[in-house]
Design a protein around this motif. Structure first.
Motif, mmCIF file in Angstrom:
data_model
loop_
_atom_site.group_PDB
_atom_site.id
_atom_site.type_symbol
_atom_site.label_atom_id
_atom_site.label_comp_id
_atom_site.label_asym_id
_atom_site.label_seq_id
_atom_site.Cartn_x
_atom_site.Cartn_y
_atom_site.Cartn_z
ATOM 1 N N MET A 78 0.868 -1.182 0.000
ATOM 2 C CA MET A 78 0.000 0.000 0.000
ATOM 3 C C MET A 78 0.897 1.221 0.000
ATOM 4 N N GLY A 119 -12.737 5.855 7.744
ATOM 5 C CA GLY A 119 -11.860 4.987 6.955
ATOM 6 C C GLY A 119 -11.404 5.601 5.637
ATOM 7 N N LEU A 120 -11.738 6.881 5.413
ATOM 8 C CA LEU A 120 -11.274 7.528 4.177
ATOM 9 C C LEU A 120 -10.029 8.358 4.455
ATOM 10 N N MET A 145 0.361 0.904 -7.617
ATOM 11 C CA MET A 145 -0.450 1.882 -6.882
ATOM 12 C C MET A 145 -1.832 1.281 -6.678
ATOM 13 N N THR A 146 -2.152 0.881 -5.465
ATOM 14 C CA THR A 146 -3.384 0.142 -5.251
ATOM 15 C C THR A 146 -4.610 0.757 -5.913
ATOM 16 N N THR A 167 -10.276 4.712 0.402
ATOM 17 C CA THR A 167 -10.553 4.015 1.658
ATOM 18 C C THR A 167 -9.291 3.349 2.172
ATOM 19 N N GLN A 168 -9.201 3.206 3.496
ATOM 20 C CA GLN A 168 -8.017 2.589 4.086
ATOM 21 C C GLN A 168 -7.924 1.101 3.778
ATOM 22 N N ASP A 169 -9.067 0.451 3.620
ATOM 23 C CA ASP A 169 -9.044 -0.990 3.349
ATOM 24 C C ASP A 169 -9.047 -1.281 1.849
ATOM 25 N N ILE A 170 -8.551 -0.304 1.073
ATOM 26 C CA ILE A 170 -8.624 -0.420 -0.381
ATOM 27 C C ILE A 170 -7.874 -1.639 -0.909
ATOM 28 N N ASP A 171 -6.790 -2.031 -0.239
ATOM 29 C CA ASP A 171 -5.962 -3.111 -0.741
ATOM 30 C C ASP A 171 -6.779 -4.391 -0.948
ATOM 31 N N ARG A 224 -8.459 -5.913 -4.619
ATOM 32 C CA ARG A 224 -8.116 -7.288 -4.966
ATOM 33 C C ARG A 224 -9.384 -8.128 -5.207
ATOM 34 N N ASP A 225 -10.353 -7.983 -4.306
ATOM 35 C CA ASP A 225 -11.596 -8.738 -4.432
ATOM 36 C C ASP A 225 -12.357 -8.365 -5.706
#
Lengths: 297, 297, 297, 297
Positions: A109, A257-258, B109-110, B262-266, B270-271
């Motif tokens: 990340m 979370g942004l 770059m995610t 978003t922080q959980d973008i990784d 992927r999903d």
């Protein structure tokens, strides 16, 4: 009231100063500026409990090296940045003894990859000193750890570091991490050094997963690069600037979370991670920048 | 006035509807909703020049598949998402002929990695059909291209794709890319399919680097996942919601090059990239999801 | 008889000389040695059909730069290697015109990663010259292509390169690839340059996927680094040295698809790929090595 | 005499049997075969000091699962392989208690990447059980560690694992690593499980960096995949087969640091690493293969 988020002591001080009616001196905090190698450096010392409470950060010394002009790439911009970071780092580090450098964060990340990327530029010498002590006698012993991501290890960074510290027995830990800035102008434009270690979360509260002297038994020097702005903080500033009262709940609900980051973050994070890695080598080993490059290749 | 940025036809339509005094019907645009495999699907057809101008997007059909509930991981959430994407994709694709799947964007770059990540889940068959035509006679010929990043190639994606199209002579191009949403709720929560190809920049203006039928000579189906919000757009919405007049210059100046994600973008990128890759296989080959998994392993 | 495999013209010549009763001069081939920047350079010219048949390689000039002493890391070893490669490369390249550098091979497989790794050290300028022609007027236009792997693209490298050449219209192609050596001492210890392009397989036979002037319409300079030895070739040499008659079938059956490589290949491939990338910049642009480093950072 | 290298107990036994005049029973060793899920499994028990000396491996149980037929991809080949590995792994593991899975080796070097790749397929639950003990009560606690490479950490794998074991306090360690086979037919075609832990180097001698019960204080189950053949061992076998006396010095001198591997190793290592990762999940958690896939996505 909505608490704007920043990991930078410099900005925590600015936030205090913006507070209503705070025209006087900030108690328990000392600050000063200088120029070093062409870059501006602000030193903030949090001296006591009053300072800790005012700024929400633990007692200690914080150096804020402003690298905004780095990306104008004027003559020797890289070498000067390395020396600036290295000089202040040396001021915080014990004069001798083996070091453990910890790269925190997720290499996959970009905004979180400063730690692992910086680790790639650190000269690793511990194993060489053990197998060839005579040949490498001029070097400080340096080991490097990349902590990985909780979701793929099941282990908190602080636990993993504590485990390795017990085995490696360094005289100091240097922990490199990505930080959140309040101001978007500071994204990928500064390095913060401090002798306080790292306390995830709100700073002085949550001690459970702290990476500091109390937890690890040795001095922990934190090196951070601001790579994101919390979106709720950005929104709160924006509304304030336009004269709005900020409703905390709406802000937090809508921006959970942004994070905000720059589009050219990939190259900038890579550049600053290299400055940090080189700065660590500069501070720990008696080498100039060309020698570091030759040894890293 | 400040033009809020979105790559989603659904949101372009919402923006038009929010416009002052726009209570009537949007001319040159048709829209409708349905549910497919448990997910909401909105179809927007831009029918003519009036529709193009109102929405700032080229004429054609856009499917918006709302995958916000995907991450609740209810039974069969993955299979249902693949079938929903695959079904609408099949509606846009030529019924037969070889396909070239193009993964646009930067894998490092995610937020930009949807294209290359989706490409990893696409069954590549062209070389197998050439060397063993009898054994693979049941498959559609599929080639895959990853365009890389301008800074590391010196070549625009559209140039590179056009070069390969001349050689491979596919009957269709499927181009997968990351998109910008206006609304943060849509980040990593939707897939947009359209038969318009991709026109970098403002949509109907800059034709120079377009990846569309006119440029490539074959139908170009675009598959996009919104992964960022333009920070100036977020700020403009925020100020409007709080009753402020928005000054365009200040917004643009202060947020240039900043994006929100978003922080959980990784994990999410992927999903969804896997949903897109599987959806492409589902649409192109006569295979169910278990068969795709077995062939990809 | 079992044909030992080598991609090096130098070794093909050695193999001919080892042939029974070959005491005379090799017809159609000219060879000579010199020292350049402290490294040994052997030049082999294949002059005509007789030379092609004797060595199994197409007509042209081959430079073999012996970098075995590189890893002793004597003063300026890197700079000298770059200048040696750059000097001979310049001798083979057209004096001016835009260049396309092609990195062949699989970045995920170390012995095959020379091409993509070298591409990372090449200064990409084509897009800069197009958008800012005045500012970059001192640079040669350079574009870079990574061809990827057949199994993940479905497209032969030669097809993909031909497609891009039609669009980019370079005056020359520089193709970087990993090679097979016959002798294990040459693994990761040499760079071969030639003006013959690349002909996958046996050299003068299979023209289908050739990357050469005939196929692409412009001069193709091949740059190769030997990173593997074919296991059957190693076995055949071993048995011969011990006075055994070699049975071809047994050798081929027992060693199909096996290759021999060095355990420290990771670091060596990385180092030599950087020498190649820098050598290309040195040959194409009017820059010294420090300037290249500054521009790549 | 030249000692041929193998990390496989099965092959160590074969080497003993090939020894001159060894027609009788191997003292201190018991062996047997069975079929499991369509794959052949050989069990070798080293019972005492005599067995240790004869085979050069520590006392314990070794399962050798022959997966040569895996790549024929017959029905259910993946599921069967997972169950075969999982079944024998369960026979070696403590019935309950938290587990630490260690992926040894260098992810950037395919033949060494089995450990880190397998780690990617292991369900990590420790942090979930700590934060949501009620919801995850059905799972075994599993943490994962990737040890990295000595040259980039300065820390031996065994030191790093010992440090984490002290913190995490698992009831068992499962260590996944790449192995050297003697026979090229066994490359990427088998999985070896043993309850002996891992002893780098020659097995029973060098205890300094051992990863075993004595060093870590808990049972250490080793899971290995043969991915390389030592080139000197290959050469020695080849010369012997052709009736040559083998000169040790020449062999060692000429092949130092060279290893033999298959060209298609990239895909095969990836496949077998997934079998190992799934097999670990199968053995530790009460889940079938579809459930594992759903949880990993």
């Amino acid at each position: 009231m909505f608490a704007k988020r920043t990991d930078l002591a410099l900005e925590a001080r600015e936030l205090w100063q913006e507070g209503a009616g705070r025209t006087g001196r900030l108690p328990g905090v000392k600050a000063g500026r200088q120029r070093l190698e062409g870059y501006g450096v602000t030193r903030v010392d949090i001296l006591d409990r009053r300072g800790e409470e005012a700024l929400g950060k633990p007692k200690g010394t914080y150096f804020h090296i402003d690298l905004a002009s780095f990306f104008q790439r004027r003559p020797d911009f890289f070498e000067r940045a390395v020396r600036a970071v290295g000089t202040e780092l040396r001021a915080l580090l014990p004069a001798e003894g083996p070091a453990l450098v910890v790269g925190l964060g997720n290499p996959a990340m970009t905004p979180d990859a400063v730690g692992p990327l910086a680790a790639e530029s650190v000269l690793v010498t511990r194993h060489l000193l053990r197998s060839m002590p005579r040949q490498f006698s001029g070097f400080r012993s340096v080991a490097v750890m990349r902590t990985g991501v909780l979701g793929t290890t099941g282990v908190e960074s602080a636990e993993a570091v504590a485990g390795l510290v017990q085995r490696v027995e360094p005289a100091m830990v240097i922990a490199v991490d990505a930080l959140a800035a309040r101001r978007r102008e500071r994204l990928c434009s500064a390095v913060q050094l401090s002798d306080t270690g790292i306390c995830p979360g709100s700073g002085v509260g949550n001690r459970r997963w702290a990476l500091d002297r109390e937890a690890l038994g040795v001095p922990v020097i934190a090196v951070g690069v601001p790579t994101v702005v919390d979106a709720a903080t950005l929104a709160a500033d924006l509304l304030e600037e336009s004269g709005q009262a900020v409703e905390e709940d709406a802000l937090l609900r809508g921006h959970r979370g942004l994070t905000v980051t720059t589009q050219d973050i990939d190259a900038r994070v890579r550049d600053l991670a290299r400055v940090v890695g080189y700065g660590i080598n500069w501070a720990l080993q008696d080498l100039d920048i060309e020698e570091i490059t030759a040894l890293l290749s």
